[in-house]
Design a protein around this motif. Structure first.
Motif, short mmCIF file in Angstrom:
data_model
loop_
_atom_site.label_atom_id
_atom_site.label_comp_id
_atom_site.label_asym_id
_atom_site.label_seq_id
_atom_site.Cartn_x
_atom_site.Cartn_y
_atom_site.Cartn_z
N ASN A 120 18.49 4.86 -50.64
CA ASN A 120 19.32 5.67 -49.75
C ASN A 120 19.69 7.02 -50.36
O ASN A 120 20.57 7.72 -49.84
CB ASN A 120 20.56 4.89 -49.32
CG ASN A 120 20.17 3.72 -48.43
OD1 ASN A 120 19.10 3.72 -47.83
ND2 ASN A 120 21.02 2.71 -48.37
N SER A 121 19.01 7.40 -51.43
CA SER A 121 19.19 8.76 -51.93
C SER A 121 18.41 9.76 -51.07
O SER A 121 18.47 10.96 -51.31
CB SER A 121 18.76 8.87 -53.40
OG SER A 121 17.40 8.51 -53.57
N ASN A 155 13.66 -11.39 -52.54
CA ASN A 155 14.58 -11.42 -51.40
C ASN A 155 15.58 -10.28 -51.49
O ASN A 155 15.69 -9.62 -52.52
CB ASN A 155 15.28 -12.78 -51.30
CG ASN A 155 16.57 -12.84 -52.10
OD1 ASN A 155 17.67 -12.85 -51.54
ND2 ASN A 155 16.48 -12.87 -53.41
N ILE A 156 16.25 -10.04 -50.38
CA ILE A 156 17.29 -9.00 -50.34
C ILE A 156 18.55 -9.64 -50.92
O ILE A 156 19.29 -10.32 -50.23
CB ILE A 156 17.52 -8.51 -48.89
CG1 ILE A 156 16.22 -7.92 -48.33
CG2 ILE A 156 18.64 -7.48 -48.83
CD1 ILE A 156 16.27 -7.68 -46.83
N SER A 188 20.46 -0.52 -54.86
CA SER A 188 19.03 -0.83 -54.78
C SER A 188 18.54 -1.13 -53.38
O SER A 188 17.33 -1.18 -53.16
CB SER A 188 18.72 -2.05 -55.66
OG SER A 188 18.96 -1.77 -57.00
N TYR A 189 19.45 -1.36 -52.46
CA TYR A 189 19.02 -1.80 -51.13
C TYR A 189 19.10 -0.66 -50.13
O TYR A 189 20.03 0.13 -50.10
CB TYR A 189 19.84 -3.02 -50.68
CG TYR A 189 19.51 -4.19 -51.58
CD1 TYR A 189 18.29 -4.85 -51.43
CD2 TYR A 189 20.35 -4.57 -52.61
CE1 TYR A 189 17.94 -5.89 -52.29
CE2 TYR A 189 20.00 -5.61 -53.47
CZ TYR A 189 18.79 -6.25 -53.30
OH TYR A 189 18.44 -7.26 -54.16
N SER A 190 18.07 -0.61 -49.28
CA SER A 190 17.97 0.45 -48.28
C SER A 190 18.83 0.09 -47.07
O SER A 190 19.28 -1.05 -46.92
CB SER A 190 16.51 0.61 -47.85
OG SER A 190 16.14 -0.52 -47.08
N CYS A 198 25.63 5.96 -53.70
CA CYS A 198 24.85 5.11 -52.80
C CYS A 198 25.36 3.67 -52.82
O CYS A 198 25.37 3.00 -51.78
CB CYS A 198 23.36 5.18 -53.14
SG CYS A 198 22.62 6.73 -52.61
N ALA A 199 25.77 3.20 -53.98
CA ALA A 199 26.30 1.83 -54.05
C ALA A 199 27.54 1.70 -53.18
O ALA A 199 27.70 0.73 -52.43
CB ALA A 199 26.62 1.47 -55.50
N VAL A 200 28.43 2.68 -53.26
CA VAL A 200 29.68 2.61 -52.49
C VAL A 200 29.42 2.90 -51.01
O VAL A 200 30.00 2.25 -50.13
CB VAL A 200 30.73 3.57 -53.10
CG1 VAL A 200 32.00 3.59 -52.27
CG2 VAL A 200 31.05 3.15 -54.54
N LEU A 201 28.53 3.84 -50.75
CA LEU A 201 28.19 4.11 -49.35
C LEU A 201 27.55 2.88 -48.71
O LEU A 201 27.90 2.49 -47.59
CB LEU A 201 27.25 5.32 -49.27
CG LEU A 201 26.77 5.70 -47.86
CD1 LEU A 201 27.94 6.01 -46.93
CD2 LEU A 201 25.82 6.90 -47.93
N ASN A 202 26.61 2.27 -49.42
CA ASN A 202 25.97 1.06 -48.90
C ASN A 202 27.02 0.00 -48.56
O ASN A 202 26.95 -0.67 -47.53
CB ASN A 202 25.00 0.48 -49.93
CG ASN A 202 23.69 1.23 -49.98
OD1 ASN A 202 23.48 2.19 -49.23
ND2 ASN A 202 22.79 0.80 -50.86
#
Lengths: 467, 519
Positions: A13-14, B90-91, B456-458, B374-378
């Motif tokens: 997500n970057s 796996n996710i 790490s996850y989209s 990204c970790a916090v946004l995710n």
């Protein structure tokens, strides 16, 4: 947001547009707002002072290979270092399973998602149980040193006594770890008394043991083989003395020796412990360590384990194996400070690797490797001790390691090892600092990987180094 | 076949091989491997090598290990690996507090295959280990910058041993000052259990603070617990709830005023990289789990590495050896008279140091900040979606954001349908997802679950994960027995006795199981 809008391959997500879309979804227009609950004065201002990143994979690989190539490895050099980390052969199948992504990247998953992991860990314990001739193991510990410390604490909890007897010939590194685990706030949690070794045989001094054992003794702790590599011939008599005074008899052993040497349970140990490093792990400059503790099928002992224990059980399908937690309340995951000791992420992948190793080796492999190590180490010791001015420090039988005394050469171990290093040989561990009373002594380790030519090269090199 | 575009759900069945226990595969005479032997020349000189062993210490009968040919051993463990759902397949968002990051393969290949890592003995001469020592030295500089603290030690074999080391350092610090009356450590219920258990192992009495409606203890509660007997506070922020305690600096000040040290559990610092540091909040010690924040794989629970950071006042007590640089080369320094000695043999799980160093070098300052964002946004994105799922409740701090994870509750789902969090957990395996982490005990939040999407996850991965939770919630309302009787597509069926207490049912080994007639 990144100034250069770099897309990091490990951070999907970057991607600028996706990040913006997700921010919109959560009702924010600035990523800083995510951290609004952290007071301003606690937020780090500016940019961390770190090197410029190496972004592409090829270049980072080159960079890392450059660093690792600075190390002189034990494939290029002949290595005779041991002292708790020995160079054994690692079968390719061990590496293959150890590197499987499913095992490598699993964690603390439950039995339904990770049934294979549980079975592999159960098999590790089962194979170790046969090697040790004991019935019960928990999951692995950080290393043998921690297993030693926990074994001593287990003995204290069981006996209600607070003094332990350790052999002065034990590995000083293990002792240092044990001391930290037995230290208290105002006074020691457990008092440590050291039992001397006999200066002639290098074995535990029985008179000293008898004079120091008392109704306060929770455990007698013996390394077998000991730090000097010696096989403790009186182990059975030591067990008897310990048990007659109501103490536990803890034996720290090297599992790869157990095809040749009797397992501790067969000469009276009530708790066996040690490190599984020799069972399929690479040296990794000391990274390949993991501890084990084994006991008989006796609730008094089982109730003192501190780590997770996986037990075989049934499922709703007839004949199917499932796994459950044995006495989970013993672990601090469940009962925090009420747990027996702290537990945490240890070395499960090494346990699985050891399971593969023992499965490959089978009874014949373990017997043969034990014999090969005995023969090769004796051959090396014979060759070395025939050199002028060099002798073995002790006359007792040994496994894998033996102590060589250089006093007669007029040279220090340090000087000799420097000379060997020029010939691409890592000589024995210099223990003149650890045991100054023994003079200039080095601990040599010879395993199954050594050929006769390797050993002869060492002897020739030593001959040159001392003259 | 593509994944269902509408529901985002996958058709999945986990590998199931009806795999025997390795002992059941034994065929007398089969060999998995031949081992190097001494050979005729050595045997001729030495003899059998075994007769020198005192008779009572000779192994009389070989260990009763199975006899299995190599290909059969390989297949067996390959199948067991297939019956394990690692993060590579796996996710793995469900394992909150564990930070199941992607572990780059380039690191693994270097660590597992390069002889400059695998074939190094820890007691080699310093000059033959310059590469490894340089990695340690440079990594220490990185972590000093990331935490703001002054020195680091990489000896602990994992995060829990790092907390134990912190307890040992606190103990040594007070002892050195002749202050032997400080025998209490204060922690919080939402900190990892080791923050209570490791100090207890080191001999401390433990006091645990409970949260108020904000999800963390009040400053008043801390002040009440502090006294001249307090040796330290062992605290996490954010705790397992993901709520940041904005008064953390005041907590530290109050502890310092009482003469205590402050230890910061940063096992999982993924949402904080480049955002906030131990230094700014005033901590004396901290630790990182390198297998969490810094991407090393978790290995079914290790090997791991715990990195401990301290302020300079505590540096003298750190374990030996330390890696130093004298301007010419790197060397191991054992000459540290105040050192507590060791908590683990040698100098740590070196491959973990390599992986951490590599990962930080691949990201740099901007990349680490990007990871945190990204970790916090995710997590915030996922939080919004999860809160919309029927049956989900979120305790504490109603109007505040969470950082890297959230502790949710299925309390309402259970009230409405009878389906509890363990039922949901089992059902996860039917959709190709690792089980989820509920919470450590005691479960202060009822019917808990604690996912953590990390960096790490989209977005697509998160959407799929949420879709599974939503689907299971729907099933619970429409067909609760389907969830209660799960798993249906897993390797095994429901375990009858997941918790075993009775001696006659305990079988941690095959021989124990056979002796007790359990197989």
């Amino acid at each position: 947001m990144s100034e250069k809008n770099i897309v990091y391959p490990y951070v999907p997500n970057s991607v600028k547009e996706i990040k913006a879309e997700m921010l919109r979804e959560v009702g924010l227009d600035d990523v800083k707002a995510l951290f609004a609950d952290i007071p301003e004065h606690l937020q780090f201002q500016g940019k961390l002072n770190l090197p410029q990143p190496i972004l592409d994979e090829y270049s980072i690989k080159r960079h890392m290979e450059g660093l690792l190539n600075k190390n002189k490895n034990c494939s290029e050099y002949l290595n005779f270092l041991g002292a708790g980390c020995a160079q054994h052969f690692v079968p390719a199948v061990c590496d293959e399973i150890n590197g499987r992504g499913e095992f490598l990247t699993a964690y603390s998953g439950g039995t339904y998602a990770d049934h294979g992991k549980y079975q592999a860990l159960f098999e590790y314990a089962s194979l170790m149980a046969e090697l040790l001739d004991m019935d019960h193991l928990s999951s692995v510990l950080y290393d043998g040193a921690q297993a030693a410390a926990t074994s001593l604490r287990m003995a204290s909890r069981m006996t209600g006594r607070n003094e332990v007897l350790l052999s002065r010939s034990m590995n000083p590194e293990v002792l240092m770890v044990v001391q930290n685990y037995l230290q208290g706030i105002r006074e020691p949690l457990l008092n440590i008394k050291m039992i001397d070794f006999d200066p002639q045989t290098g074995l535990l001094d029985m008179n000293d043991l008898e004079s120091k054992i008392s109704p306060e003794t929770a455990a007698v702790f013996l390394e077998n083989p000991n730090y000097f590599g010696l096989i403790e011939a009186d182990a059975e008599a030591i067990a008897k003395i310990a048990r007659e005074s109501g103490a536990e008899f803890i034996v720290y052993t090297d599992p790869i020796s157990l095809g040749a040497i009797a397992p501790p349970a067969q000469y009276g140990a009530t708790i066996a412990c040690g490190d599984i490093h020799s069972l399929g792990m690479h040296m990794q400059s000391g990274g390949g360590q993991a501890g084990f503790i084994a006991v008989h099928d006796d609730m008094r002992y089982i109730a003192e384990f501190k780590d997770l224990m996986f037990g075989l059980t049934k499922t709703s399908e007839e004949g199917e194996y499932g796994f459950g937690y044995v006495m989970p309340h013993l672990s601090s995951y469940a009962t925090r400070e009420q747990g027996k000791e702290y537990t945490g992420t240890n070395c499960a992948l090494w346990a699985i690797t050891a399971a593969v190793y023992l499965s490959l080796m089978g009874p014949k492999g373990m017997t043969e490797i034990g014999q090969a190590i005995m023969q090769k180490a004796q051959y090396a010791a014979k060759g070395i001790s025939e050199l002028k001015g060099i002798e073995l420090a002790f006359s007792s039988p040994f496994f894998k390691e033996f102590l060589v005394k250089f006093d007669g050469t007029g040279k220090t171990v340090s000087q000799i090892n420097k000379a060997l290093l020029k010939l691409r040989i890592f000589g024995g561990k210099d223990i003149s600092g650890e045991f100054p009373e023994l003079g200039q002594c080095a601990l040599f380790c010879v395993t199954e990987i050594m050929t006769r030519e390797d050993i002869d090269s060492l002897v020739t090199a030593l001959e040159g180094a001392v003259n | 076949m593509p994944r269902d575009k509408e529901t985002l759900l996958r058709k999945f069945h986990q590998a199931k091989w009806d795999e025997q226990i390795i002992f059941e595969m034994s065929v007398p005479g089969e060999r998995g491997i031949l081992v190097p032997q001494a050979g005729e020349e050595i045997s001729a000189i030495i003899g059998d090598g075994l007769s020198v062993i005192p008779d009572q210490l000779r192994r009389k009968t070989p260990p009763a290990l199975p006899e299995v040919a190599q290909a059969r051993v390989l297949r067996h463990f390959m199948r067991l690996s297939q019956e394990t759902m690692g993060a590579d397949v796996n996710i793995d968002i469900g394992e909150g507090t564990c930070t199941m990051k992607y572990s780059p393969k380039v690191q693994e290949h270097l660590a597992a295959r390069h002889p400059g890592m695998t074939a190094i003995h820890p007691l080699q001469d310093d000059e033959t280990m310059q590469g490894i020592l340089e990695i340690y030295y440079r990594l220490e500089q990185f972590l000093k910058e990331i935490s703001g603290l002054d020195y680091f030690c990489f000896q602990p074999g994992g995060g829990s041993q790092a907390v134990f080391l912190n307890a040992c350092l606190v103990r040594a610090y007070h002892a050195d000052r002749g202050d032997h009356e400080r025998d209490e450590i204060i922690t919080t219920i939402f900190s990892h259990p080791v923050n209570a258990a490791a100090p207890a192992t080191a001999g401390y009495k433990v006091i645990t603070l409970m949260p108020d409606e904000n999800g963390y203890p009040t400053l008043e509660a801390l002040k009440e617990a502090l006294s001249e007997r307090t040796a330290g506070i062992f605290i996490t922020n954010p705790e397992d709830t993901g709520i940041y305690n904005p008064e953390i600096a005041e907590f530290v000040k109050a502890a310092h005023d009482a003469g205590a040290l402050c230890s910061y559990d940063q096992a999982n610092a993924n949402g904080l990289l480049g955002v906030t540091r131990a230094r700014e909040a005033g901590f004396d010690l901290c630790h990182f789990n390198l297998h969490k924040t810094f991407s090393a794989p978790h290995g079914c629970m290790g090997p791991a590495m715990g990195a401990v950071g301290v302020r300079s006042e505590l540096a003298g007590f750190l374990p030996v050896p330390r890696v130093e640089f004298d301007g010419q080369g790197y060397y191991l320094d054992y000459n540290r008279p105040q050192s507590i000695g060791r908590v683990r043999s040698f100098f740590g799980n070196t491959p973990l140091a390599l992986k951490t160093y590599t990962w930080i070098m691949q990201h740099g300052a901007e990349g680490l900040r990007e990871v945190a964002e990204c970790a916090v946004l995710n997590n915030n994105y996922m939080d919004k979606k999860i809160r919309e799922i029927p049956g989900v409740v979120v305790y504490y701090a109603k109007d505040e954001r969470r950082l890297e994870q959230v502790r949710y509750s299925w309390e309402k789902l259970k009230e409405d349908t009878g389906v509890d969090t363990e039922d949901v957990e089992r059902r996860m395996a039917d959709y190709g997802l690792q089980h989820y982490f509920t919470s450590h005990h005691p479960q202060v939040v009822p019917e808990p679950f604690t996912p953590e999407p990390c960096d790490s996850y989209s977005k697509d991965d998160i959407d799929e994960f949420v879709a599974v939770l939503r689907q299971i919630s729907r099933e619970a309302y429409e067909e609760p027995d389907l969830v209660k009787n799960a798993p249906h597509h897993s390797t095994i069926h429901m375990v009858q006795n997941p918790l075993i207490f009775e001696l006659e049912k305990i079988a941690t080994t095959w021989r124990q199981a056979k002796k007790k007639g359990l197989v």
